[in-house]
Design an enzyme around this catalytic site. Structure first.
Site, mmCIF file in Angstrom:
data_model
loop_
_atom_site.group_PDB
_atom_site.id
_atom_site.type_symbol
_atom_site.label_atom_id
_atom_site.label_comp_id
_atom_site.label_asym_id
_atom_site.label_seq_id
_atom_site.Cartn_x
_atom_site.Cartn_y
_atom_site.Cartn_z
ATOM 1 N N ASP A 102 -44.416 36.573 -33.114
ATOM 2 C CA ASP A 102 -43.303 35.861 -32.513
ATOM 3 C C ASP A 102 -42.086 35.997 -33.417
ATOM 4 O O ASP A 102 -42.192 35.771 -34.618
ATOM 5 C CB ASP A 102 -43.692 34.372 -32.414
ATOM 6 C CG ASP A 102 -43.306 33.760 -31.103
ATOM 7 O OD1 ASP A 102 -42.131 33.853 -30.751
ATOM 8 O OD2 ASP A 102 -44.189 33.174 -30.453
ATOM 9 N N ASP A 204 -38.379 35.069 -29.061
ATOM 10 C CA ASP A 204 -38.102 33.699 -28.605
ATOM 11 C C ASP A 204 -36.679 33.562 -28.042
ATOM 12 O O ASP A 204 -35.711 34.002 -28.686
ATOM 13 C CB ASP A 204 -38.266 32.771 -29.821
ATOM 14 C CG ASP A 204 -38.253 31.301 -29.445
ATOM 15 O OD1 ASP A 204 -39.159 30.879 -28.719
ATOM 16 O OD2 ASP A 204 -37.338 30.578 -29.896
ATOM 17 N N GLU A 259 -38.439 36.494 -24.190
ATOM 18 C CA GLU A 259 -38.490 35.222 -23.468
ATOM 19 C C GLU A 259 -37.076 34.909 -22.992
ATOM 20 O O GLU A 259 -36.166 34.785 -23.802
ATOM 21 C CB GLU A 259 -38.994 34.099 -24.374
ATOM 22 C CG GLU A 259 -39.194 32.818 -23.583
ATOM 23 C CD GLU A 259 -39.175 31.548 -24.435
ATOM 24 O OE1 GLU A 259 -39.788 30.568 -24.011
ATOM 25 O OE2 GLU A 259 -38.522 31.526 -25.503
ATOM 26 N N HIS A 333 -47.563 27.604 -24.091
ATOM 27 C CA HIS A 333 -47.552 26.415 -24.953
ATOM 28 C C HIS A 333 -46.409 25.456 -24.627
ATOM 29 O O HIS A 333 -46.300 24.407 -25.248
ATOM 30 C CB HIS A 333 -47.420 26.880 -26.408
ATOM 31 C CG HIS A 333 -46.101 27.550 -26.639
ATOM 32 N ND1 HIS A 333 -45.769 28.766 -26.062
ATOM 33 C CD2 HIS A 333 -45.005 27.169 -27.345
ATOM 34 C CE1 HIS A 333 -44.538 29.086 -26.404
ATOM 35 N NE2 HIS A 333 -44.053 28.142 -27.190
ATOM 36 N N ASP A 334 -45.507 25.841 -23.719
ATOM 37 C CA ASP A 334 -44.390 24.965 -23.344
ATOM 38 C C ASP A 334 -44.588 24.357 -21.961
ATOM 39 O O ASP A 334 -43.728 23.621 -21.485
ATOM 40 C CB ASP A 334 -43.071 25.767 -23.310
ATOM 41 C CG ASP A 334 -42.631 26.248 -24.685
ATOM 42 O OD1 ASP A 334 -42.941 25.560 -25.679
ATOM 43 O OD2 ASP A 334 -41.979 27.301 -24.761
HETATM 44 C C1 NOJ Z 1 -39.173 28.648 -26.848
HETATM 45 C C2 NOJ Z 1 -40.494 28.359 -27.465
HETATM 46 O O1 NOJ Z 1 -41.493 28.844 -26.621
HETATM 47 C C3 NOJ Z 1 -40.565 26.866 -27.672
HETATM 48 O O2 NOJ Z 1 -41.840 26.434 -28.022
HETATM 49 C C4 NOJ Z 1 -39.536 26.499 -28.696
HETATM 50 O O3 NOJ Z 1 -39.494 25.095 -28.843
HETATM 51 C C5 NOJ Z 1 -38.145 26.984 -28.295
HETATM 52 N N1 NOJ Z 1 -38.158 28.335 -27.809
HETATM 53 C C6 NOJ Z 1 -37.198 26.930 -29.442
HETATM 54 O O4 NOJ Z 1 -37.520 27.911 -30.390
#
Ligand code: NOJ
Length: 568
Positions: A102, A204, A259, A333-334
């Site tokens: 990542d 990210d 992402e 994970h989000d």
């Molecule tokens: C996206 C990530 O998937 C998330 O977990 C994170 O909090 C934010 N970007 C900020 O880096």
């Protein structure tokens, strides 16, 4: 459609996403670690995984579980050592698997040395690594942009009397990508990992790195009016990514996924078309916002099934026409667990998990399996606010109450929406703490682990895990998964999602009943005719005891889902 268009190996691959903090702890400190992942590589290999995406393990104060990086080139001791990392790379490669790490470069932690320097004075050479602004004309915030985690996007620095930008947590300072030195430093850091043998990167929130340099107020004319239109897919983003490709991704033949926050199809085509030389593929989140009323994540509503199908269809056909490539996912994970959100995680948990998997894996793109998804882990049942750990959830719990919600309502919103839903420990077996740790886990283990765990799934040939294994293998066996066009077949049916993938010599047909009802689905005459010759059909995978023949009228039990192959 030419052979070369789809010749890259990762188009046939499946990625497994590892949230290291919750995967496997080998030290007893309650936090998962790199060695824990290495220990489980055979498990992942048997599942058929080609690429492991390892989430941040760098030195970090962990306010945002590693997405707040304090040192990009060192391993956080909680996760192990650089030797552990090197061993992981070696062990993956020995098995013919790849590692994707990542890269979090929209922002650093305020504990990063660059930020410490930058905040030590206006003349420091690192000052310009971040985005500093004087107070606005009224002496307050420089503009009205909001942080994604709630509250204003600016933090005041007493010493200099200036504000710095933080689009995420207040401890995550946005880097200034206009500064050539920042771009140089990021590329050097990525080269450091490439030289270590890392095969790819997950970048990210990479589409928010280029900000409109006027930093204007958001007039609210485009919802949600929080400033995002001034930095999402911003003015120089493609230029910045192309420079990364030329220097890092291209020369090291990496597999990369960007992402993309609140992005558009047009931009994702550009980010992921091979000719553009940017990324291999993109994540977008539109299909997961179908239960946000007016785009509001922190308000509840039942999800809009038709919107979800429409969005999948748009992105499937649009990316194919434009030459882009989707990263396919329902979980990460989000996000809360998809089986709890879109299906029935109680009476039909097993059917639901298989249905979601079949529906997703039949599409064009590279599928991602998020840890625990392959064993049907649902959202945990949260008993009290003290069980939550996520910074966004805790911020929102406070903000929801400031907005007048009572604590019970605020907690019930967290139950549905919190990112912690997907962050509880991986359930390996029925021993204490699900075999995740011998210590005290950093976040609670869901109490249903004696029933829902890897050991049980491995032992049952009809399990969710074995279903995933078959789907992953099928993608490698049949070109139609990679090449086929996407045709939606369900005509806005309230319960069924049906589609076909058509390629030369073969078609796939996927039919899924997203309801708890016994129904009969009938293909429209036009769609049925479109499918053409069906005599060479074979059921590739299903989730019931029956093996139905593909017919115009299909009786479907609750959450039934089937995939047929038609050879032409
Ligand atoms: C996206 C990530 O998937 C998330 O977990 C994170 O909090 C934010 N970007 C900020 O880096």
């Amino acid at each position: 459609m030419t052979q070369t268009r789809y010749s890259e190996w990762w188009r046939r691959s499946t990625v497994y996403q590892v949230y290291p903090k919750s995967f496997k702890d080998t030290t007893g400190n309650g936090t998962g670690d790199i060695k824990g992942l290495t220990e489980k590589l055979d498990y992942l290999q048997e599942l058929g995984i080609d690429i492991v995406w390892l989430q941040p393990v760098y030195v970090s104060p962990q306010y945002d579980n590693g997405y707040d990086v304090a040192d990009y080139e060192a391993i956080n001791p909680d996760f192990g050592t650089m030797e552990d990392f090197d061993e992981l790379v070696q062990e993956l490669h020995r098995r013919g698997m790849k590692l994707m790490t990542d890269i979090v470069v929209n922002h650093t932690s305020v504990e990063h040395e660059w930020f410490k320097q930058a905040s030590s004075g206006k003349d420091n050479p690192y000052r310009d690594y971040y985005i500093w602004k004087d107070p606005g004309p009224d002496g307050g915030l420089p503009n009205n942009w909001q942080s994604k985690f709630g509250g204003p996007a600016w933090q005041f620095d007493e010493a200099s009397g200036q504000y710095f930008l933080t689009l995420y947590d207040k401890t995550q300072a946005d880097l200034n990508w206009e500064n050539e030195k920042v771009r140089r430093a990021v590329n050097d850091m990525m080269l450091f990992w490439a030289k270590k043998g890392v095969d790819g990167f997950r970048m990210d929130v990479i589409n928010v790195i280029s900000k409109d340099q006027r930093f204007p107020d958001d007039d609210g004319s485009v919802p949600p009016g929080d400033g995002r239109k001034f930095y999402t897919d911003g003015p120089r983003v493609h230029e910045f990514i192309k420079a990364m490709y030329d220097e890092v991704f291209g020369p090291y033949e990496m597999v990369t996924v960007g992402e993309m926050s609140s992005t558009t199809l047009e931009h994702c085509i550009r980010y992921s078309s091979p000719e553009e030389r940017e990324f291999s593929m993109t994540f977008n989140f539109h299909h997961l916002k179908v239960d946000y009323p007016n785009g509001q994540k922190w308000e509840l509503m039942p999800y809009d099934f038709e919107a979800m199908k429409r969005l999948f269809t748009q992105w499937q056909t649009g990316m194919q026409q434009g030459g882009g490539w989707n990263a396919l996912f329902f979980n990460n994970h989000d996000q809360p667990r998809a089986i709890s959100r879109f299906t029935d995680d109680k009476a039909y948990r097993v059917e639901s998990a298989k249905l979601l998997a079949t529906t997703l894996h039949g599409m064009q793109g590279t599928p991602y399996v998020y840890q625990g998804e392959e064993i049907g882990m649902p959202n945990p049942i949260w008993k009290g606010i003290e069980e939550f750990r996520d910074i966004e959830s805790l911020n929102m719990y406070r903000i929801l109450q400031e907005q007048g919600k009572n604590p019970g309502t605020a907690q019930s919103i967290l139950q549905e929406r919190s990112r912690d839903n997907s962050r509880t420990p991986m359930q390996w077996d029925d021993s204490p703490n699900a075999g995740f740790t011998t210590g005290t886990p950093w976040i609670k283990v869901d109490e249903r682990y004696p029933d829902i765990n890897v050991q049980k799934e491995l032992a049952d040939p009809g399990s969710i895990l074995h279903h995933y294994r078959r789907l992953i293998a099928l993608r490698k066996e049949h070109d139609v998964f990679v090449e086929g066009s996407f045709i939606r077949l369900d005509e806005a049916h309230p319960e069924v999602f049906a589609y076909a993938r058509q390629a030369e010599g073969a078609a796939l047909v996927v039919v899924s009943n997203f309801s708890g009802k016994e129904i009969t689905f009938r293909f429209g005459d036009k769609q049925w005719a479109e499918l053409g010759e069906r005599s060479g059909q074979q059921l590739l995978i299903g989730n019931t005891a029956e093996a139905p023949v593909l017919a115009q009228e299909l009786p479907l039990s609750p959450y039934a889902s089937y995939m047929w192959l038609i050879r032409k």
